[in-house]
Design a protein around this motif. Structure first.
Motif, mmCIF file in Angstrom:
data_model
loop_
_atom_site.group_PDB
_atom_site.id
_atom_site.type_symbol
_atom_site.label_atom_id
_atom_site.label_comp_id
_atom_site.label_asym_id
_atom_site.label_seq_id
_atom_site.Cartn_x
_atom_site.Cartn_y
_atom_site.Cartn_z
ATOM 1 N N VAL A 3 47.325 49.269 32.662
ATOM 2 C CA VAL A 3 47.307 49.692 31.258
ATOM 3 C C VAL A 3 46.757 48.588 30.366
ATOM 4 O O VAL A 3 46.055 48.848 29.388
ATOM 5 C CB VAL A 3 48.731 50.107 30.808
ATOM 6 C CG1 VAL A 3 48.760 50.458 29.346
ATOM 7 C CG2 VAL A 3 49.217 51.262 31.633
ATOM 8 N N TYR A 7 43.656 49.055 27.924
ATOM 9 C CA TYR A 7 43.720 48.750 26.495
ATOM 10 C C TYR A 7 42.574 47.818 26.088
ATOM 11 O O TYR A 7 41.938 48.023 25.056
ATOM 12 C CB TYR A 7 45.058 48.112 26.139
ATOM 13 C CG TYR A 7 45.091 47.567 24.736
ATOM 14 C CD1 TYR A 7 45.244 48.415 23.646
ATOM 15 C CD2 TYR A 7 44.937 46.212 24.488
ATOM 16 C CE1 TYR A 7 45.248 47.937 22.351
ATOM 17 C CE2 TYR A 7 44.939 45.719 23.194
ATOM 18 C CZ TYR A 7 45.103 46.579 22.137
ATOM 19 O OH TYR A 7 45.092 46.095 20.856
ATOM 20 N N SER A 10 39.336 49.779 26.148
ATOM 21 C CA SER A 10 39.344 50.778 25.071
ATOM 22 C C SER A 10 39.122 50.126 23.714
ATOM 23 O O SER A 10 38.407 50.676 22.871
ATOM 24 C CB SER A 10 40.660 51.537 25.064
ATOM 25 O OG SER A 10 40.847 52.217 26.265
ATOM 26 N N SER A 134 49.345 52.021 19.320
ATOM 27 C CA SER A 134 50.516 52.357 20.128
ATOM 28 C C SER A 134 50.361 51.859 21.561
ATOM 29 O O SER A 134 51.324 51.393 22.168
ATOM 30 C CB SER A 134 50.776 53.858 20.101
ATOM 31 O OG SER A 134 49.695 54.560 20.645
ATOM 32 N N MET A 135 49.152 51.920 22.083
ATOM 33 C CA MET A 135 48.898 51.400 23.428
ATOM 34 C C MET A 135 49.088 49.873 23.476
ATOM 35 O O MET A 135 49.656 49.343 24.429
ATOM 36 C CB MET A 135 47.483 51.782 23.844
ATOM 37 C CG MET A 135 47.167 51.624 25.287
ATOM 38 S SD MET A 135 45.521 52.321 25.571
ATOM 39 C CE MET A 135 45.342 52.025 27.289
ATOM 40 N N TRP A 138 52.759 49.126 23.310
ATOM 41 C CA TRP A 138 53.363 49.405 24.606
ATOM 42 C C TRP A 138 53.118 48.243 25.563
ATOM 43 O O TRP A 138 54.021 47.821 26.274
ATOM 44 C CB TRP A 138 52.780 50.695 25.191
ATOM 45 C CG TRP A 138 53.497 51.156 26.416
ATOM 46 C CD1 TRP A 138 54.562 51.988 26.483
ATOM 47 C CD2 TRP A 138 53.197 50.782 27.767
ATOM 48 N NE1 TRP A 138 54.938 52.156 27.784
ATOM 49 C CE2 TRP A 138 54.126 51.427 28.597
ATOM 50 C CE3 TRP A 138 52.234 49.961 28.351
ATOM 51 C CZ2 TRP A 138 54.120 51.293 29.966
ATOM 52 C CZ3 TRP A 138 52.239 49.815 29.715
ATOM 53 C CH2 TRP A 138 53.170 50.484 30.515
ATOM 54 N N CYS A 139 51.897 47.719 25.558
ATOM 55 C CA CYS A 139 51.582 46.572 26.418
ATOM 56 C C CYS A 139 52.383 45.339 26.013
ATOM 57 O O CYS A 139 52.819 44.566 26.863
ATOM 58 C CB CYS A 139 50.088 46.262 26.366
ATOM 59 S SG CYS A 139 49.058 47.442 27.234
#
Length: 177
Positions: A3, A7, A10, A134-135, A138-139
């Motif tokens: 993830v 991220y 992205s 949000s990603m 989360w990381c």
């Protein structure tokens, strides 16, 4: 793919998507955002292209500073120093923090502009930046600390039995449930 690396890629892609129209056709962007029909000034074109180059620079720095692309000169050197379970660069967490905060602020700003002007471009920016914020959060919450994994069982020691008990583990120990 991890993830964290998703991220990173992205974020770089989002910056690139925002930068390309500003480089290719700043006149089109300025005309689309202007309320009256007029020819854009040279300063406006310069500022559009400067913003685009800054976004591309941020994209490249994000990929390099998070360790997604190793900066060592040889493959053997990067294999020795890199642990595959952790981010490979010492600046990964600070870069992750700054980019996640940037995405959160951009999403908030786009939301405020969307509520004021109700243009679809602001809504798209809000969705893209909000997702990346949000990603990134989360990381930051789940990806920056190693769990306390038991060497014997392989389970995370930070879990508790509340509100549900682990009946299978108690059954293995010989206890009646």
């Amino acid at each position: 793919m991890d993830v964290f690396y998703a991220y990173t890629y992205s974020t770089a892609a989002w910056f690139g998507i925002q930068a390309v129209p500003l480089i290719i056709s700043p006149k089109l962007i300025i005309t689309a955002l202007s309320t009256e029909a007029r020819k854009p000034t040279v300063l406006e074109e310069y500022l559009c292209r400067s913003l685009a180059f800054a976004l591309l620079t941020l994209a490249i720095l994000t990929v390099l500073l998070t360790g997604t692309i190793p900066l060592s000169s040889s493959l053997a050197e990067s294999e020795i120093t890199a642990d595959p379970s952790d981010p490979k660069a010492p600046y990964a967490v600070p870069t992750l923090t700054v980019t996640a905060a940037f995405h959160a602020l951009t999403a908030f700003y786009a939301y405020m502009q969307y509520t004021r002007h109700a243009q679809i471009g602001f809504a798209l920016s809000e969705i893209g930046s909000g997702f990346l914020a949000s990603m990134g959060c989360w990381c930051l919450v789940f990806g920056t600390e190693k769990g306390r994994i038991s060497k014997r069982t392989g389970a995370d020691k930070r879990t508790s039995g509340w509100p549900f008990k682990n009946e299978e583990a108690e059954r293995r120990k010989g206890k009646r449930v």
